[in-house]
Motif scaffolding. Structure first.
Motif, mmCIF file in Angstrom:
data_model
loop_
_atom_site.group_PDB
_atom_site.id
_atom_site.type_symbol
_atom_site.label_atom_id
_atom_site.label_comp_id
_atom_site.label_asym_id
_atom_site.label_seq_id
_atom_site.Cartn_x
_atom_site.Cartn_y
_atom_site.Cartn_z
ATOM 1 N N CYS A 67 -9.467 34.683 -1.891
ATOM 2 C CA CYS A 67 -10.473 33.907 -1.157
ATOM 3 C C CYS A 67 -11.160 34.774 -0.114
ATOM 4 C CB CYS A 67 -9.836 32.692 -0.481
ATOM 5 S SG CYS A 67 -9.455 31.350 -1.604
ATOM 6 N N GLU A 71 -15.092 35.757 -0.016
ATOM 7 C CA GLU A 71 -15.941 35.461 1.138
ATOM 8 C C GLU A 71 -16.674 36.695 1.647
ATOM 9 O OE1 GLU A 71 -13.270 33.672 3.922
ATOM 10 O OE2 GLU A 71 -13.035 31.868 2.703
ATOM 11 N N THR A 102 -12.652 26.475 -7.503
ATOM 12 C CA THR A 102 -13.984 26.851 -7.043
ATOM 13 C C THR A 102 -15.032 26.355 -8.030
ATOM 14 O OG1 THR A 102 -13.087 28.838 -6.016
ATOM 15 C CG2 THR A 102 -15.450 28.792 -6.375
ATOM 16 N N ASP A 104 -18.777 25.920 -9.763
ATOM 17 C CA ASP A 104 -19.836 26.862 -10.131
ATOM 18 C C ASP A 104 -20.941 26.901 -9.081
ATOM 19 O OD1 ASP A 104 -18.537 27.644 -12.401
ATOM 20 O OD2 ASP A 104 -19.885 26.642 -13.805
ATOM 21 N N THR A 106 -20.693 26.617 -5.912
ATOM 22 C CA THR A 106 -20.231 27.469 -4.810
ATOM 23 C C THR A 106 -20.434 28.928 -5.160
ATOM 24 O OG1 THR A 106 -18.557 25.809 -4.268
ATOM 25 C CG2 THR A 106 -18.242 28.004 -3.348
ATOM 26 N N GLU A 109 -24.224 29.732 -5.105
ATOM 27 C CA GLU A 109 -24.694 29.858 -3.726
ATOM 28 C C GLU A 109 -24.222 31.168 -3.101
ATOM 29 O OE1 GLU A 109 -23.166 26.236 -2.097
ATOM 30 O OE2 GLU A 109 -24.984 25.101 -2.603
ATOM 31 N N LYS A 110 -22.984 31.541 -3.366
ATOM 32 C CA LYS A 110 -22.435 32.791 -2.834
ATOM 33 C C LYS A 110 -23.225 33.988 -3.357
ATOM 34 C CE LYS A 110 -19.728 35.976 -1.224
ATOM 35 N NZ LYS A 110 -19.861 36.388 0.146
ATOM 36 N N ASP A 133 -27.282 22.678 -7.867
ATOM 37 C CA ASP A 133 -26.138 21.929 -8.401
ATOM 38 C C ASP A 133 -26.125 21.940 -9.926
ATOM 39 O OD1 ASP A 133 -25.119 21.203 -5.919
ATOM 40 O OD2 ASP A 133 -26.421 19.435 -5.792
#
Length: 193
Positions: A67, A71, A102, A104, A106, A109-110, A133
């Motif tokens: 994680c 990040e 997690t 998709d 997320t 966006e990352k 989305d």
């Protein structure tokens, strides 16, 4: 024991032997030596599960590490979009293997948030044209690849134009300075006495 119970125990032992045989066939020889002393297929299975999945505490630590890596992940300056997507998906897949859920969206966006500045207009275009989305990771990667090919094409064309410009300028400059220059006293701007 009754004859029925004996028969049932015998069948269970046979099933256990069969399961052990399947496990032994599937396991590498170096690992096989570490589990030969286990008496039942259940003991073998539990040992293998602990060995390869780790304890709950170890899994939790692994998940926290992944994680944190997810990040802090950022695209490198000279990295291609495909390579970056590959790095991101490697970490995401490891997260999911270790029990993380997690989504998709997320991940999408990352990726968009951590692209280099040369992708800023592409990120804006993707965000404006799509519902984040709904966009899949494959669609995002495809879109980034298309834009990346355009970058490469424009960069190559720009480099060729720059090279042609500098080649032409250097050829013109070679002609200057040859022959007679304007030495002292020959300047038209000097006052003549």
């Amino acid at each position: 024991m009754t004859p029925e119970q004996r028969t049932e125990v015998k069948e269970l032992k046979f099933k256990d032997l069969k399961a052990k045989n399947y496990l032994f066939q599937a396991i590498d020889i170096s690992i096989l030596e570490t589990i030969l002393c286990k008496e039942t297929s259940k003991h073998i299975w539990d040992s293998m599960k602990t060995k390869y999945q780790g304890s709950t505490k170890a899994k939790r630590q692994q998940l926290q590490s992944l994680c944190s890596e997810f990040e802090t992940l950022r695209m490198k300056e000279r990295e291609s979009a495909s390579d970056y997507m590959g790095r991101v998906m490697t970490i995401v897949n490891q997260l999911r293997i270790n029990g993380d859920k997690t989504a998709d969206v997320t991940v999408v966006e990352k990726i968009l948030r951590s692209m280099t500045s040369k992708y800023d207009f592409v990120v804006c275009a993707i965000e404006e044209a799509n519902d984040l989305d709904e966009i899949t990771l494959d669609e995002l990667e495809s879109s980034l690849r298309v834009h990346e090919k355009k970058f490469i094409k424009h960069t190559n064309e720009g480099e060729q134009a720059l090279k042609a410009t500098t080649d032409g300028a250097s050829n013109r400059d070679r002609g200057r300075g040859r022959g007679r220059g304007q030495g002292r006293g020959n300047s038209p701007y000097q006052n003549q006495e």
